[in-house]
Design an enzyme around this catalytic site. Sequence first.
Site, PDB file in Angstrom:
ATOM      1  N   ARG A   3      22.047  75.620  76.588  1.00  0.00           N
ATOM      2  CA  ARG A   3      20.614  75.498  76.708  1.00  0.00           C
ATOM      3  C   ARG A   3      20.967  74.040  78.253  1.00  0.00           C
ATOM      4  O   ARG A   3      22.761  73.882  78.415  1.00  0.00           O
ATOM      5  CB  ARG A   3      20.331  73.785  75.954  1.00  0.00           C
ATOM      6  CG  ARG A   3      20.972  73.168  74.689  1.00  0.00           C
ATOM      7  CD  ARG A   3      21.210  71.781  75.710  1.00  0.00           C
ATOM      8  NE  ARG A   3      21.550  70.835  74.818  1.00  0.00           N
ATOM      9  CZ  ARG A   3      22.653  70.818  75.311  1.00  0.00           C
ATOM     10  NH1 ARG A   3      23.333  71.709  76.646  1.00  0.00           N
ATOM     11  NH2 ARG A   3      23.845  69.595  74.558  1.00  0.00           N
ATOM     12  N   GLU A  12      18.757  61.874  76.825  1.00  0.00           N
ATOM     13  CA  GLU A  12      20.185  62.328  76.358  1.00  0.00           C
ATOM     14  C   GLU A  12      20.210  61.107  75.151  1.00  0.00           C
ATOM     15  O   GLU A  12      20.038  60.130  75.665  1.00  0.00           O
ATOM     16  CB  GLU A  12      20.832  62.259  77.366  1.00  0.00           C
ATOM     17  CG  GLU A  12      21.747  63.079  77.925  1.00  0.00           C
ATOM     18  CD  GLU A  12      21.432  64.325  77.561  1.00  0.00           C
ATOM     19  OE1 GLU A  12      21.792  65.210  76.473  1.00  0.00           O
ATOM     20  OE2 GLU A  12      21.229  65.352  78.631  1.00  0.00           O
ATOM     21  N   HIS A  13      20.674  61.725  74.790  1.00  0.00           N
ATOM     22  CA  HIS A  13      21.189  60.650  73.370  1.00  0.00           C
ATOM     23  C   HIS A  13      19.746  59.696  73.087  1.00  0.00           C
ATOM     24  O   HIS A  13      19.928  59.171  72.201  1.00  0.00           O
ATOM     25  CB  HIS A  13      21.648  59.351  73.746  1.00  0.00           C
ATOM     26  CG  HIS A  13      23.375  60.549  74.196  1.00  0.00           C
ATOM     27  ND1 HIS A  13      24.367  60.386  73.101  1.00  0.00           N
ATOM     28  CD2 HIS A  13      23.998  60.997  74.698  1.00  0.00           C
ATOM     29  CE1 HIS A  13      25.570  61.303  72.837  1.00  0.00           C
ATOM     30  NE2 HIS A  13      25.695  61.440  74.285  1.00  0.00           N
ATOM     31  N   SER A  43      26.500  73.462  75.411  1.00  0.00           N
ATOM     32  CA  SER A  43      25.575  73.568  73.294  1.00  0.00           C
ATOM     33  C   SER A  43      26.482  75.335  73.417  1.00  0.00           C
ATOM     34  O   SER A  43      25.588  75.660  72.376  1.00  0.00           O
ATOM     35  CB  SER A  43      24.642  73.964  73.237  1.00  0.00           C
ATOM     36  OG  SER A  43      23.806  73.236  72.208  1.00  0.00           O
ATOM     37  N   SER A  44      27.154  75.447  73.767  1.00  0.00           N
ATOM     38  CA  SER A  44      27.478  77.264  72.946  1.00  0.00           C
ATOM     39  C   SER A  44      28.081  77.144  71.846  1.00  0.00           C
ATOM     40  O   SER A  44      27.952  77.533  70.863  1.00  0.00           O
ATOM     41  CB  SER A  44      29.105  76.902  73.965  1.00  0.00           C
ATOM     42  OG  SER A  44      29.972  75.977  73.473  1.00  0.00           O
ATOM     43  N   GLY A  65      29.712  71.701  77.727  1.00  0.00           N
ATOM     44  CA  GLY A  65      28.496  70.750  77.641  1.00  0.00           C
ATOM     45  C   GLY A  65      26.776  71.935  77.606  1.00  0.00           C
ATOM     46  O   GLY A  65      25.947  70.540  77.895  1.00  0.00           O
ATOM     47  N   ASP A  79      19.840  70.713  70.196  1.00  0.00           N
ATOM     48  CA  ASP A  79      20.640  72.458  70.532  1.00  0.00           C
ATOM     49  C   ASP A  79      20.025  73.496  70.168  1.00  0.00           C
ATOM     50  O   ASP A  79      19.141  74.451  70.715  1.00  0.00           O
ATOM     51  CB  ASP A  79      21.724  71.898  70.424  1.00  0.00           C
ATOM     52  CG  ASP A  79      22.266  71.212  71.377  1.00  0.00           C
ATOM     53  OD1 ASP A  79      21.828  70.583  72.671  1.00  0.00           O
ATOM     54  OD2 ASP A  79      23.583  70.532  70.968  1.00  0.00           O
ATOM     55  N   ASP A 119      17.966  61.891  70.570  1.00  0.00           N
ATOM     56  CA  ASP A 119      16.842  63.245  69.830  1.00  0.00           C
ATOM     57  C   ASP A 119      17.577  62.540  68.617  1.00  0.00           C
ATOM     58  O   ASP A 119      16.252  62.198  67.447  1.00  0.00           O
ATOM     59  CB  ASP A 119      17.696  64.745  70.108  1.00  0.00           C
ATOM     60  CG  ASP A 119      19.140  64.637  70.247  1.00  0.00           C
ATOM     61  OD1 ASP A 119      20.051  63.785  70.088  1.00  0.00           O
ATOM     62  OD2 ASP A 119      19.648  65.895  69.899  1.00  0.00           O
ATOM     63  N   LYS A 166      33.287  69.392  71.517  1.00  0.00           N
ATOM     64  CA  LYS A 166      32.383  68.790  70.567  1.00  0.00           C
ATOM     65  C   LYS A 166      33.266  68.460  69.315  1.00  0.00           C
ATOM     66  O   LYS A 166      32.661  67.115  68.319  1.00  0.00           O
ATOM     67  CB  LYS A 166      31.114  69.622  69.500  1.00  0.00           C
ATOM     68  CG  LYS A 166      29.903  68.702  70.041  1.00  0.00           C
ATOM     69  CD  LYS A 166      28.527  69.646  69.082  1.00  0.00           C
ATOM     70  CE  LYS A 166      26.994  69.628  69.878  1.00  0.00           C
ATOM     71  NZ  LYS A 166      26.137  70.452  69.481  1.00  0.00           N
TER      72      LYS A 166
HETATM   73  C1  GLA Z   1      24.882  67.177  71.768  1.00  0.00           C
HETATM   74  C2  GLA Z   1      23.745  66.958  70.623  1.00  0.00           C
HETATM   75  C3  GLA Z   1      22.149  67.034  70.778  1.00  0.00           C
HETATM   76  C4  GLA Z   1      22.160  65.638  71.771  1.00  0.00           C
HETATM   77  C5  GLA Z   1      22.829  66.014  73.107  1.00  0.00           C
HETATM   78  C6  GLA Z   1      22.485  64.402  73.584  1.00  0.00           C
HETATM   79  O1  GLA Z   1      23.996  68.170  72.765  1.00  0.00           O
HETATM   80  O2  GLA Z   1      24.122  67.922  69.930  1.00  0.00           O
HETATM   81  O3  GLA Z   1      21.879  66.389  69.961  1.00  0.00           O
HETATM   82  O4  GLA Z   1      22.370  64.360  70.875  1.00  0.00           O
HETATM   83  O5  GLA Z   1      24.284  65.507  72.800  1.00  0.00           O
HETATM   84  O6  GLA Z   1      21.515  64.257  74.649  1.00  0.00           O
END
Ligand code: GLA
Length: 490
Positions: free
Chosen positions: A67, A73-74, A168-169, A166, A213, A76, A257
């Site tokens: 995605r 951002e940050h 989301s792999s 960044g 994600d 959720d 991550k």
């Molecule tokens: C990562 C986390 C998400 C979100 C973003 C920042 O991707 O997995 O849940 O917090 O960072 O928006």
Amino acid sequence: MIEVKDLAKALQGGGKLLDSVEQFLSSSYCGSSDLRYQRARYSAALARFSEAFPDAKKVMIARTPGRVNLIGEHTDYNGLPVLPIAICRDVVIIFSPRKDRRVNLVNTSIWFPPRSFDISGRIRPYAAGNWGNYAKASAQIMQEVSRKALIGMDACICGDIPFGSGLSSSSALVVAVATALAQVNNMALEKRDMAELLARGERYVGTEGGGMDQAISLLAEPKKALKIDFFPLNVSPVSVPEDYSFVVCNSLIAAEKSGAARDEYNRRVVECRLGVALLDHVLTDRARTARNLTMLAGLKNMSVERQMTAIDQLPDKPVSIKEAAKIIGIPLGKFRETLLNLRGGEVVKEPRSGFKVKQRVRHVLSEGKRVEQAVRALESGNITRFGELMNQSHESCARDYEISTPEVDALVDICLDSGAVGARLTGAGFGGSVIALVQDNAVPDFVSSVVEQYYHQYLPKERKDTPVSIVCLEDAIFPCKPCSGVGTLP
Ligand code: GLA
């Protein structure tokens, strides 16, 4: 399940499964990815599967996208909304059930060596940073919610989401393995429930992530961004302008991550928790409005002005937990424990210089408002306004939340200079990618300009340790349109 030989034939363009495979591919990639490339990729994954598991004659397939987050951002994990799209880069898993509890995984990439483990009530993780931990995270949580002992599978993974970018792999991998395990065990789970479950499950790797994600990978719709609300999870599709692309530009500064970014990420979570505790105190004492605040989302219905007045009452300087406990007037011991212990079992180290609560809260609350404004801008077709909000979001991420890097800031400036309507870092930050909103017909010039200014000039000069010369630029900078969420075959 489908016969391996029939699937191989269909991927090569023939045989009785041709129609269903073509349909699966075109609905999965929404016409925005070259299907010849996808067929070749799936064929390579099937060949690797058959080489590793020659006895498996029948297989299933699942694909789960990565995605980009357009804004939010940050927010959720603070219960405030996000606005991501799924991209056509994904994780494909070809799998076949086993009779026992073993999970055998191979990967088409040499960077990810084979992994094998047994499913049990308590699966011991590999060392931090091991890719197999994402599969273990899925197996562990799926076993937790199942009444029977799950059986395992033989599986081949093939991903084309650039790693550490960044995008989301890792969550796509978690969702892929969980989807496959659900299939082989006949578990009927709603996608929404699965998204909530896997957000929790991924904490196994030690990051206290929110649920963005996993939710977008499962619930995405073609041509739409999803506004996602949390606690409870709720999604609303939002149309994006059809003649614009979201161009992903990887800074090539790795944001893994499970690596160093994890500690920084978790520290932000604690800073927000401290913000909740301090705001609860401030508001209860003075305005008596927001008692028992459990998340920053508890302030979302306040006007911007009232939010700012509340933030103004937070200490300007970074605070230690001891200082915060004193301000609130509660005993230190339990307070420290509840703040620093993460749900995945990790304990966050208290920085000597204290937690930067005020500026973190300012980012989160203003970002929550920006998501609402961005949705309105898209709904009314106001692209310029949407671009401005992206820029403001970047500014707030960089200055208040401190999740940008000099390279990412430079890349954002270069994107804007190269014709983007808006540009910002996307995802957790600390490196990773920038997302730029660019009119379709301007994309080729935009890409050439960014390639020249960032990948040819800025990066080699500023970061001699980054191997720009061996990077495939098509994986570093590429335009995206919103793609579909999880897909399975048959
Ligand atoms: C990562 C986390 C998400 C979100 C973003 C920042 O991707 O997995 O849940 O917090 O960072 O928006």
